[in-house]
Enzyme design. Structure first.
Site, PDB file in Angstrom:
ATOM      1  N   GLY A  12       0.911  -1.214   0.057  1.00 40.91           N
ATOM      2  CA  GLY A  12       0.062  -0.055   0.008  1.00 40.91           C
ATOM      3  C   GLY A  12       0.756   1.512  -0.052  1.00 40.91           C
ATOM      4  CB  VAL A  14       3.285   2.974   4.825  1.00 42.70           C
ATOM      5  CG1 VAL A  14       4.684   2.757   5.519  1.00 42.70           C
ATOM      6  CG2 VAL A  14       2.439   3.829   5.410  1.00 42.70           C
ATOM      7  N   GLY A  15       4.058   1.000   2.476  1.00 40.87           N
ATOM      8  CA  GLY A  15       4.882  -0.067   1.958  1.00 40.87           C
ATOM      9  C   GLY A  15       5.727  -0.040   0.611  1.00 40.87           C
ATOM     10  CB  VAL A 119       5.187   0.333   9.536  1.00 40.32           C
ATOM     11  CG1 VAL A 119       4.721   1.618   9.516  1.00 40.32           C
ATOM     12  CG2 VAL A 119       6.726   0.472   9.463  1.00 40.32           C
ATOM     13  CB  THR A 120       1.037  -2.748  10.963  1.00 42.82           C
ATOM     14  OG1 THR A 120       1.453  -3.202   9.798  1.00 42.82           O
ATOM     15  CG2 THR A 120      -0.740  -2.952  10.875  1.00 42.82           C
ATOM     16  NE  ARG A 152       3.376  13.246  11.309  1.00 39.39           N
ATOM     17  CZ  ARG A 152       2.700  12.044  11.418  1.00 39.39           C
ATOM     18  NH1 ARG A 152       2.607  11.427  12.461  1.00 39.39           N
ATOM     19  NH2 ARG A 152       2.176  11.448  10.377  1.00 39.39           N
ATOM     20  CG  HIS A 176       2.735   5.885  16.902  1.00 35.43           C
ATOM     21  ND1 HIS A 176       2.967   6.962  16.452  1.00 35.43           N
ATOM     22  CD2 HIS A 176       2.189   5.452  15.711  1.00 35.43           C
ATOM     23  CE1 HIS A 176       2.671   7.338  15.364  1.00 35.43           C
ATOM     24  NE2 HIS A 176       2.226   6.301  14.629  1.00 35.43           N
TER      25      HIS A 176
HETATM   26  N1  LIG Z   1       3.906   3.426  12.727  1.00 36.57           N
HETATM   27  C1  LIG Z   1       3.661   4.426  12.344  1.00 36.57           C
HETATM   28  O1  LIG Z   1       4.078   5.480  12.575  1.00 36.57           O
HETATM   29  C2  LIG Z   1       2.673   4.398  11.041  1.00 36.57           C
HETATM   30  C3  LIG Z   1       2.629   5.478   9.938  1.00 36.57           C
HETATM   31  C4  LIG Z   1       1.635   5.426   8.970  1.00 36.57           C
HETATM   32  C5  LIG Z   1       0.981   4.196   8.966  1.00 36.57           C
HETATM   33  N2  LIG Z   1       1.196   3.312   9.640  1.00 36.57           N
HETATM   34  C6  LIG Z   1       0.258   2.248   9.525  1.00 36.57           C
HETATM   35  O2  LIG Z   1       0.710   1.321   8.496  1.00 36.57           O
HETATM   36  C7  LIG Z   1      -0.284   0.516   7.885  1.00 36.57           C
HETATM   37  C8  LIG Z   1      -0.170   0.653   6.447  1.00 36.57           C
HETATM   38  O3  LIG Z   1      -0.534   1.979   6.100  1.00 36.57           O
HETATM   39  P1  LIG Z   1      -0.869   2.535   4.295  1.00 36.57           P
HETATM   40  O4  LIG Z   1      -1.250   3.655   4.460  1.00 36.57           O
HETATM   41  O5  LIG Z   1       0.114   1.905   3.789  1.00 36.57           O
HETATM   42  O6  LIG Z   1      -2.118   1.519   4.456  1.00 36.57           O
HETATM   43  P2  LIG Z   1      -2.771   0.987   2.765  1.00 36.57           P
HETATM   44  O7  LIG Z   1      -3.942   0.556   3.174  1.00 36.57           O
HETATM   45  O8  LIG Z   1      -2.323   1.800   1.675  1.00 36.57           O
HETATM   46  O9  LIG Z   1      -1.681  -0.465   2.563  1.00 36.57           O
HETATM   47  C9  LIG Z   1      -2.218  -1.622   3.572  1.00 36.57           C
HETATM   48  C10 LIG Z   1      -1.816  -2.934   2.290  1.00 36.57           C
HETATM   49  O10 LIG Z   1      -1.717  -3.973   3.336  1.00 36.57           O
HETATM   50  C11 LIG Z   1      -2.098  -4.952   2.443  1.00 36.57           C
HETATM   51  N3  LIG Z   1      -2.683  -5.896   3.353  1.00 36.57           N
HETATM   52  C12 LIG Z   1      -3.745  -6.149   4.215  1.00 36.57           C
HETATM   53  N4  LIG Z   1      -3.700  -7.612   4.614  1.00 36.57           N
HETATM   54  C13 LIG Z   1      -2.741  -8.172   4.078  1.00 36.57           C
HETATM   55  C14 LIG Z   1      -2.151  -9.545   4.555  1.00 36.57           C
HETATM   56  N5  LIG Z   1      -2.832 -10.278   5.163  1.00 36.57           N
HETATM   57  N6  LIG Z   1      -1.003  -9.785   3.754  1.00 36.57           N
HETATM   58  C15 LIG Z   1      -0.237  -8.975   2.827  1.00 36.57           C
HETATM   59  N7  LIG Z   1      -0.816  -7.885   2.879  1.00 36.57           N
HETATM   60  C16 LIG Z   1      -1.880  -7.305   3.411  1.00 36.57           C
HETATM   61  C17 LIG Z   1      -3.213  -4.288   1.804  1.00 36.57           C
HETATM   62  O11 LIG Z   1      -3.737  -5.202   0.834  1.00 36.57           O
HETATM   63  C18 LIG Z   1      -2.596  -3.130   1.423  1.00 36.57           C
HETATM   64  O12 LIG Z   1      -2.219  -3.000   0.148  1.00 36.57           O
HETATM   65  C19 LIG Z   1      -1.438   0.886   8.624  1.00 36.57           C
HETATM   66  O13 LIG Z   1      -1.666  -0.034   9.599  1.00 36.57           O
HETATM   67  C20 LIG Z   1      -1.336   2.398   9.302  1.00 36.57           C
HETATM   68  O14 LIG Z   1      -1.989   2.709  10.283  1.00 36.57           O
HETATM   69  C21 LIG Z   1       1.816   3.464  10.811  1.00 36.57           C
END
Ligand SMILES: NC(=O)c1ccc[n+]([C@@H]2O[C@H](COP(=O)([O-])OP(=O)(O)OC[C@H]3O[C@@H](n4cnc5c(N)ncnc54)[C@H](O)[C@@H]3O)[C@@H](O)[C@H]2O)c1
Length: 309
Positions: A12, A14-15, A119-120, A152, A176
């Site tokens: 997604g 972040v990835g 990160v999730t 930030r 966090h």
């Molecule tokens: N730690 C931090 O500071 C921080 C900052 C930003 C975002 N995040 C978190 O990072 C995560 C991702 O955010 P994002 O904006 O990229 O979200 P996003 O929805 O753009 O991407 C998430 C991806 O995970 C995939 N996914 C779901 N289930 C899966 C599985 N079982 N196996 C493999 N892939 C799977 C989805 O298909 C999607 O492509 C969220 O939980 C968000 O809250 C954390």
């Protein structure tokens, strides 16, 4: 010499952005993996096709098969759901815990020596799940949040004072979430604490903006949450690990008595190098700071207890 290999789970926002940063810095070959068929393959191919223009030789591939991730040096976990309307914080917690558990089990089974960067969200609780699912020691399961929260804070401080972000340092500790602890006494411009450069009410305003930094972006974007700065934070940690830089960065690690906390992942300053988390820097806290840190740790404990039920 073979390049290092990094697996990024979740293709997604972040990835994919993390994969782009790692590849375009030439830091490592990248395997992007997601549950959605075609998504990681498409983004992986697109990133690979940028390589001739950007001029790097890192290999980027996308896949749905964990066999392709085997032998990774670092695994970055970004897979999961963002909070949807009508979904409680606990719903998100249990859904993402299921996702993080299954992806970490699959990835760790084929990369026994990897270092996991989580990160999730909810971040600190997901670190617990990742450690449990992998069976890895605490040195090799590290959460990314403090780097983002501190970035930030640095941005806001630098803008307030009209100085370069490069000369601005900041530490945000704790979990966090709403209870994060921006440490202004340890936040400096060219070595001078910001508490000596700004009036107390401005310092407080910057701290509050930092604590609401994620919500501010969500409010602007309306769909989805921040990803450029989070990906930059994940990249900084991966780089510190692979290049054995011994960077001192605020990261979520499982405390074992440090800062008076035992058995919980909470954000603290750590040394990051090739073996992962190499040391915890225990800094002096005032009574108020210690109380805020403890509140933050208690909030993490509550989430972990929900998961245990
Ligand atoms: N730690 C931090 O500071 C921080 C900052 C930003 C975002 N995040 C978190 O990072 C995560 C991702 O955010 P994002 O904006 O990229 O979200 P996003 O929805 O753009 O991407 C998430 C991806 O995970 C995939 N996914 C779901 N289930 C899966 C599985 N079982 N196996 C493999 N892939 C799977 C989805 O298909 C999607 O492509 C969220 O939980 C968000 O809250 C954390």
């Amino acid at each position: 010499m073979a390049r290092d290999k990094v697996t990024v789970i979740g293709a997604g926002n972040v990835g994919a952005t993390t994969a782009q940063r790692i590849a375009e810095a030439g830091l490592a070959d990248v395997v992007l993996i997601d549950i959605v068929e075609g998504l990681p393959q498409g983004k992986g191919l697109d990133l690979a096709e940028a390589a001739p223009v950007v001029a790097h030789d890192a290999n980027v591939v996308g896949t749905n098969d964990y066999a392709d991730t085997a032998g990774s040096d670092v695994i970055v976990v970004t897979s999961g759901l963002a909070r949807q309307p009508g979904m409680s914080r606990d719903d998100l917690l249990t859904k993402n815990a299921g996702i993080v558990r299954s992806v970490v089990e699959s990835a760790a089974a084929v990369s026994h020596d990897a270092i996991i960067v989580v990160v999730t969200n909810p971040l600190d609780a997901m670190c617990h799940v990742a450690m449990d699912a992998s069976g890895f020691p605490r040195e090799r399961v590290i959460g990314m949040a403090g780097v983002l929260d501190s970035a930030r804070f640095r941005t806001f401080i630098a803008r307030e004072l009209g100085v370069s972000v490069e000369d601005t340092h900041a530490f945000v500790l704790g979990g966090h979430g709403d209870t994060m602890v921006p440490l202004s006494r340890y936040s400096t411009v060219a070595g001078v604490p910001i508490t000596e450069l700004l009036p107390a009410d401005r310092v407080r305003a910057l701290e509050e903006r930092t604590a609401n930094g994620g919500a501010e972006i969500v409010g602007l974007l309306k769909t989805g949450s921040a990803f450029y700065a989070p990906a930059a934070g994940a990249f900084e940690m991966v780089e510190a690990i692979l290049l054995d830089r011994k960077r001192v960065l605020p990261c979520a690690v499982r405390l074992q008595g440090e800062f008076g906390v035992d058995g919980l992942f909470v954000g603290v300053p750590v040394g990051l190098g090739r073996s992962g988390m190499e040391r915890v820097f225990e800094i002096e806290l005032t009574d108020d700071e210690r109380a805020a840190f403890q509140r933050s740790a208690d909030a993490v404990r509550e989430l972990v207890e929900v998961l245990a039920r």
